[in-house]
Design a protein around this motif. Structure first.
Motif, PDB file in Angstrom:
ATOM      1  N   VAL A 170       0.845  -1.198   0.000  1.00 19.27           N
ATOM      2  CA  VAL A 170       0.000   0.000   0.000  1.00 19.27           C
ATOM      3  C   VAL A 170       0.881   1.249   0.000  1.00 19.27           C
ATOM      4  N   GLU A 171       1.914   1.248   0.816  1.00 20.47           N
ATOM      5  CA  GLU A 171       2.814   2.396   0.859  1.00 20.47           C
ATOM      6  C   GLU A 171       3.494   2.601  -0.493  1.00 20.47           C
ATOM      7  N   ARG A 172       3.864   1.517  -1.170  1.00 15.51           N
ATOM      8  CA  ARG A 172       4.477   1.615  -2.499  1.00 15.51           C
ATOM      9  C   ARG A 172       3.478   2.199  -3.501  1.00 15.51           C
ATOM     10  N   ALA A 173       2.228   1.748  -3.436  1.00 21.45           N
ATOM     11  CA  ALA A 173       1.192   2.266  -4.334  1.00 21.45           C
ATOM     12  C   ALA A 173       1.010   3.767  -4.116  1.00 21.45           C
ATOM     13  N   TRP A 174       1.025   4.194  -2.844  1.00 21.32           N
ATOM     14  CA  TRP A 174       0.871   5.621  -2.559  1.00 21.32           C
ATOM     15  C   TRP A 174       2.081   6.416  -3.043  1.00 21.32           C
ATOM     16  N   LEU A 175       3.270   5.849  -2.933  1.00 21.73           N
ATOM     17  CA  LEU A 175       4.450   6.524  -3.483  1.00 21.73           C
ATOM     18  C   LEU A 175       4.327   6.675  -4.998  1.00 21.73           C
TER      19      LEU A 175
END
Length: 159
Positions: free
Chosen positions: A117-122
């Protein structure tokens, strides 16, 4: 999936009364579309990641608190939590101190999802800010915050 309209398309004359509102609508539509594409790859739908972020950062929450914190409504939050529970990312249990409330907590399976999820937001942030200087990004956040505050005041007046 259909291709987004190019930004140089002429606005309909009827939009002339609200060019900023029209721009916000177009940006929000594209932003949500890209977010949906990124999140779909990891088995989530837009806004489900916001619930998960809240739970990861602050631990188990009453469902009513999630509604308030995320500016949602009870019916939407119930559907979101139910879908997250069916996917194995959250667990619901009765609140020990309030029989009317439900506690929502992240599962171990959701903790494995956090980095994705954090990668998607980045990736979403990168797509959103491409070509903007750090100063322009900060200015955009400031302007959007003021717009959000203005809209919140308008909502409070109408509510």
């Amino acid at each position: 999936m259909s291709q987004p309209e190019p930004t140089n398309v002429r606005m309909p004359a009827s939009v002339a009364a609200g060019p900023l509102s029209h721009a916000i609508f177009r940006v929000a539509r594209l932003h949500r579309m890209i977010a949906g594409q990124l999140l779909r790859r990891i088995g989530l739908h837009p806004s489900q990641e916001l619930v998960m972020m809240q739970l990861w950062d602050h631990g188990p929450q009453r469902q009513t608190d999630l509604v308030r914190l995320l500016g949602s409504d009870a019916a939407t939050m119930t559907r979101t939590v139910r879908r997250l529970e069916q996917a194995g990312f959250v667990r619901r249990r009765p609140c020990p101190t309030d029989k009317r409330a439900t506690i929502v907590e992240p599962t171990a399976a959701s903790n494995a999802l956090r980095a994705e999820v954090e990668r998607a937001w980045l990736d979403l942030e990168s797509a959103t800010t491409e070509g903007l200087t750090p100063e322009q990004q900060a200015e955009a956040v400031e302007v959007l915050t003021r717009i959000e505050e203005s809209l919140a005041r308008a909502t409070a007046k109408d509510g």
